[in-house]
Structure formats: C-alpha cells, structure tokens
Design a protein around this motif. Structure first.
Motif, PDB file in Angstrom:
ATOM      1  N   SER A  47      59.240  57.114  34.526  1.00 14.88           N
ATOM      2  CA  SER A  47      60.045  58.173  35.143  1.00 14.88           C
ATOM      3  C   SER A  47      61.388  58.318  34.452  1.00 14.88           C
ATOM      4  CB  SER A  47      60.257  57.875  36.627  1.00 14.88           C
ATOM      5  OG  SER A  47      59.032  57.825  37.290  1.00 14.88           O
TER       6      SER A  47
ATOM      7  N   TYR B 201      62.498  61.598  32.229  1.00 14.45           N
ATOM      8  CA  TYR B 201      63.698  62.329  32.637  1.00 14.45           C
ATOM      9  C   TYR B 201      64.728  62.364  31.506  1.00 14.45           C
ATOM     10  CZ  TYR B 201      67.927  63.631  35.072  1.00 14.45           C
ATOM     11  OH  TYR B 201      69.091  64.263  35.438  1.00 14.45           O
TER      12      TYR B 201
ATOM     13  N   GLY C 141      49.149  64.139  39.544  1.00  9.39           N
ATOM     14  CA  GLY C 141      50.541  64.533  39.325  1.00  9.39           C
ATOM     15  C   GLY C 141      50.662  65.927  38.746  1.00  9.39           C
ATOM     16  N   TYR C 142      49.751  66.291  37.837  1.00  8.65           N
ATOM     17  CA  TYR C 142      49.792  67.625  37.230  1.00  8.65           C
ATOM     18  C   TYR C 142      49.474  68.731  38.230  1.00  8.65           C
ATOM     19  CZ  TYR C 142      49.742  65.957  32.340  1.00  8.65           C
ATOM     20  OH  TYR C 142      50.034  65.401  31.144  1.00  8.65           O
ATOM     21  N   ARG C 143      48.490  68.504  39.077  1.00 12.27           N
ATOM     22  CA  ARG C 143      47.963  69.559  39.947  1.00 12.27           C
ATOM     23  C   ARG C 143      49.038  70.221  40.817  1.00 12.27           C
ATOM     24  NH1 ARG C 143      43.905  66.896  41.650  1.00 12.27           N
ATOM     25  NH2 ARG C 143      42.476  67.665  40.086  1.00 12.27           N
ATOM     26  N   PRO C 144      49.862  69.479  41.574  1.00 14.55           N
ATOM     27  CA  PRO C 144      50.853  70.163  42.418  1.00 14.55           C
ATOM     28  C   PRO C 144      51.920  70.903  41.615  1.00 14.55           C
ATOM     29  CG  PRO C 144      50.903  67.775  42.787  1.00 14.55           C
ATOM     30  CD  PRO C 144      49.821  68.055  41.809  1.00 14.55           C
ATOM     31  N   ILE C 145      52.263  70.371  40.459  1.00 15.34           N
ATOM     32  CA  ILE C 145      53.257  71.054  39.624  1.00 15.34           C
ATOM     33  C   ILE C 145      52.676  72.363  39.102  1.00 15.34           C
ATOM     34  CG2 ILE C 145      54.557  70.903  37.463  1.00 15.34           C
ATOM     35  CD1 ILE C 145      54.666  67.833  37.993  1.00 15.34           C
ATOM     36  N   ALA C 146      51.451  72.300  38.594  1.00 17.52           N
ATOM     37  CA  ALA C 146      50.800  73.506  38.082  1.00 17.52           C
ATOM     38  C   ALA C 146      50.626  74.534  39.190  1.00 17.52           C
ATOM     39  CB  ALA C 146      49.450  73.151  37.470  1.00 17.52           C
ATOM     40  N   ARG C 147      50.208  74.084  40.371  1.00 20.66           N
ATOM     41  CA  ARG C 147      50.007  75.012  41.488  1.00 20.66           C
ATOM     42  C   ARG C 147      51.309  75.714  41.866  1.00 20.66           C
ATOM     43  NH1 ARG C 147      47.122  71.962  45.015  1.00 20.66           N
ATOM     44  NH2 ARG C 147      45.230  72.831  44.144  1.00 20.66           N
ATOM     45  N   SER C 148      52.408  74.967  41.971  1.00 18.34           N
ATOM     46  CA  SER C 148      53.676  75.588  42.366  1.00 18.34           C
ATOM     47  C   SER C 148      54.198  76.533  41.291  1.00 18.34           C
ATOM     48  CB  SER C 148      54.722  74.526  42.706  1.00 18.34           C
ATOM     49  OG  SER C 148      55.062  73.776  41.565  1.00 18.34           O
ATOM     50  N   LEU C 149      53.982  76.188  40.015  1.00 15.00           N
ATOM     51  CA  LEU C 149      54.397  77.096  38.941  1.00 15.00           C
ATOM     52  C   LEU C 149      53.601  78.393  38.966  1.00 15.00           C
ATOM     53  CD1 LEU C 149      54.828  74.614  35.957  1.00 15.00           C
ATOM     54  CD2 LEU C 149      56.632  75.909  37.113  1.00 15.00           C
TER      55      LEU C 149
END
Length: 82
Positions: free
Chosen positions: A7, A11, A52-60
């Motif tokens: 992390s 960052y 980890g990728y899925r929620p970021i991709a969905r929100s984008l």
C-alpha cells in the motif's frame, strides 16, 4: 506486513509495478531482495487481486458518461474475471 508495504509503495510511487513499489520499501535490502519479499505474498491463493480491481472499475464506469475504455493488466492474475 506485506499489505502495508504494498500500500505504501503503490501510494508513494503512484504505480502498481512491483519494482517501483519495492523501491519504496524501507531498509537496507537490495531492490531484488525487496521484490522477492513481496512476491510470495502476491502469489498466495488467498490474495485475490480482482476483488480489489472490481469495485474500483465498477465505480469508475458508473461515474463516466458515454464510451469508456478500461484496460487492466491481468497477466499475473490466475483467476477468471466474472
């Protein structure tokens, strides 16, 4: 500990490349040693990268209007995308 190091590296470097992340791990170890320290963690079956990728991709995708192209490097991911 590996999660924290990852992390911090992501960052600080603003990169997901392991060599870039490893460059920001504190200590006297060489870069190859730092990479070797993270590799077993990322190879562990309990570490589910796409979770980890899925929620970021969905929100984008939900935040954008019109045509969107999403490119994700899944070369190191062993599980299928659903």
């Amino acid at each position: 500990m590996a999660t924290i190091l990852l992390s911090i590296g992501i960052y600080q470097r603003r990169s997901v490349h392991l060599s870039h992340i490893a460059a920001h791990i504190p200590g006297r170890a060489t870069l190859p040693s730092r990479i070797r320290r993270l590799s077993p963690f990322l190879s562990h079956p309990a570490v589910r990268v796409w979770d980890g990728y899925r929620p970021i991709a969905r929100s984008l995708l939900e935040a954008t209007a019109g045509e969107t192209r999403l490119i994700a490097d899944g070369t190191q991911v062993a599980q299928p995308i659903n």
